[in-house]
Design a protein around this motif. Structure first.
Motif, mmCIF file in Angstrom:
data_model
loop_
_atom_site.group_PDB
_atom_site.id
_atom_site.type_symbol
_atom_site.label_atom_id
_atom_site.label_comp_id
_atom_site.label_asym_id
_atom_site.label_seq_id
_atom_site.Cartn_x
_atom_site.Cartn_y
_atom_site.Cartn_z
ATOM 1 N N SER A 51 0.860 -1.188 0.000
ATOM 2 C CA SER A 51 0.000 0.000 0.000
ATOM 3 C C SER A 51 0.895 1.235 0.000
ATOM 4 C CB SER A 51 -0.920 0.023 1.225
ATOM 5 O OG SER A 51 -0.261 0.597 2.342
ATOM 6 N N SER A 52 0.271 2.395 -0.105
ATOM 7 C CA SER A 52 1.024 3.650 -0.165
ATOM 8 C C SER A 52 1.513 4.113 1.202
ATOM 9 C CB SER A 52 0.167 4.739 -0.806
ATOM 10 O OG SER A 52 -1.040 4.891 -0.095
ATOM 11 N N GLY A 53 1.252 3.343 2.258
ATOM 12 C CA GLY A 53 1.795 3.722 3.561
ATOM 13 C C GLY A 53 0.912 3.299 4.709
ATOM 14 N N ASN A 54 1.502 3.204 5.898
ATOM 15 C CA ASN A 54 0.752 2.878 7.102
ATOM 16 C C ASN A 54 -0.375 3.871 7.329
ATOM 17 O OD1 ASN A 54 1.694 0.519 8.365
ATOM 18 N ND2 ASN A 54 3.562 1.563 9.030
ATOM 19 N N GLY A 55 -1.571 3.359 7.537
ATOM 20 C CA GLY A 55 -2.701 4.230 7.822
ATOM 21 C C GLY A 55 -3.285 4.933 6.618
ATOM 22 N N SER A 56 -2.763 4.645 5.435
ATOM 23 C CA SER A 56 -3.304 5.271 4.224
ATOM 24 C C SER A 56 -4.660 4.648 3.890
ATOM 25 C CB SER A 56 -2.340 5.065 3.058
ATOM 26 O OG SER A 56 -2.292 3.690 2.699
ATOM 27 N N PRO A 57 -5.459 5.310 3.046
ATOM 28 C CA PRO A 57 -6.733 4.702 2.648
ATOM 29 C C PRO A 57 -6.535 3.324 2.032
ATOM 30 C CG PRO A 57 -6.604 6.964 1.894
ATOM 31 C CD PRO A 57 -5.257 6.640 2.444
ATOM 32 N N LEU A 58 -5.406 3.127 1.392
ATOM 33 C CA LEU A 58 -5.141 1.847 0.734
ATOM 34 C C LEU A 58 -4.765 0.772 1.748
ATOM 35 C CD1 LEU A 58 -3.289 3.558 -2.183
ATOM 36 C CD2 LEU A 58 -5.623 2.671 -2.189
ATOM 37 N N HIS A 59 -4.073 1.154 2.805
ATOM 38 C CA HIS A 59 -3.800 0.233 3.903
ATOM 39 C C HIS A 59 -5.127 -0.224 4.516
ATOM 40 C CE1 HIS A 59 -2.326 -0.203 8.343
ATOM 41 N NE2 HIS A 59 -2.578 -1.365 7.803
ATOM 42 N N LEU A 60 -6.006 0.742 4.779
ATOM 43 C CA LEU A 60 -7.299 0.402 5.381
ATOM 44 C C LEU A 60 -8.177 -0.380 4.412
ATOM 45 C CD1 LEU A 60 -8.022 3.645 7.392
ATOM 46 C CD2 LEU A 60 -7.345 1.423 8.273
#
Length: 339
Positions: free
Chosen positions: A173-182
């Motif tokens: 994903s694009s990073g911890n806590g990013s919309p994509l992580h979620l």
């Protein structure tokens, strides 16, 4: 009739005092007019648009298209500056602390203005009070993709493979806590699978590793993955919105593919530092809305599967409030938190 020296002196003093008051009033008017004139002339130099993620991702792609057209509308160049890190917080904080003159603005996202306040124990800005909203620009679907060599060609095949080998595979994903992580965490929860999250500093670096086969699965914004899907370098298994993407009418939604109750998407909006004069915000809002209404811009954004929205500053402010309220319980339920 003769006047006494005392009376003449008083008259001179009174006249002198009146002239000083008049001069002071003129000076005050001049000082008051100076910033107003500066605001009406805005912009007189180039503007910096801070994109709080690495180059190559969805926010970067959308931002560059809009910045180019806005620059034409305003008669000044808008220079894009990528400041990735901390899920968008670094770039957003830099804009929040910038001079409130309209020359430094932010491409905000659902991450910077809805997710991060719920995810991070300590925030370097307040999503509502640290910014002057300008305009909501676009909404963007997310997509679940896999490397073609990985095997699965459908969501059902992917779920089957992941259930057979729990914890053996990872997603980018694009990073911890990013919309994509979620988006990934929501998929894990609703599909009942175990996959390891690998965070990157933006979609661009994540895409490189997924296309290269270092990571088999990715949750991404559809715009940044579009060309890779079209050229066969990635397989798009499903979009995350309630409706299919016009760019990929044959790609099912996550719900259609069997993951009931699944929906996530991203959005992009422009913000200035809090305290930016209303006249300046109004000029930026007008330029932004003209830019996204331009047929060529719409066409460019449609290639990325980004849908133009547009808004007043007040409507964007209300949108941020609604998004904060929507995502806070979702983030809490996911158990995700970042120090």
């Amino acid at each position: 009739m003769s006047h006494s020296p005392q009376l003449e002196a008083n008259a001179v003093l009174q006249k002198s005092s009146t002239l000083r008051s008049f001069a002071a009033a003129l000076l005050g008017l001049g000082l008051a007019a100076a910033p107003a004139a500066a605001q009406s002339d805005f912009p007189t130099r180039q503007i910096t648009l801070v994109i709080p993620f690495a180059a190559g991702g969805s926010t970067d792609l959308v931002g560059r298209v809009i910045a180019n057209k806005m620059g034409e509308e305003l008669g000044q160049q808008i220079v894009v500056e990528n400041r990735g890190g901390a899920g968008g917080n670094l770039g957003a904080a830099a804009v929040a602390k910038a001079d409130p003159d309209g020359y430094t603005i932010l491409m905000g996202t659902v991450a910077t203005h809805a997710l991060n306040p719920a995810l991070y124990k300590s925030m370097p800005y307040n999503a509502e009070t640290s910014f002057a909203p300008i305009s909501l620009l676009v909404s963007v679907p997310n997509v679940l993709t896999v490397n073609p060599q990985f095997g699965p060609k459908t969501i059902a095949e992917l779920i089957e493979k992941l259930k057979k080998e729990p914890g053996e595979y990872s997603y980018a994903s694009s990073g911890n806590g990013s919309p994509l992580h979620l988006s990934g965490e929501l998929f894990k929860s609703l599909a009942g699978v175990d996959i390891v999250h690998i965070p990157y500093k933006g979609s661009g670096p994540a895409l490189i590793d997924v296309v290269g086969g270092q990571v088999p699965i990715q949750f991404d914004n559809l715009p940044s993955s579009t060309e890779y899907i079209k050229t066969g370098k990635l397989i798009g298994l499903a979009v995350t919105t309630k409706e299919r993407s016009p760019q990929f009418p044959d790609m099912p939604t996550m719900e259609e593919a069997g993951v009931k109750g699944y929906e996530t998407y991203s959005w992009n909006a422009l913000f200035a530092p809090a305290g930016t004069p209303k006249e300046v915000v109004a000029k930026l809002n007008e330029a932004a809305n003209k830019a996204i209404a331009d047929p060529k811009v719409k066409e460019q954004l449609a290639v990325f599967s980004a849908t133009t929205v547009g808004s007043t500053p007040e409507e964007l402010g209300e949108h941020v409030k609604a998004e904060l309220a929507k995502w806070a319980p979702i983030v809490k339920a996911s158990g995700a938190q970042i120090d």
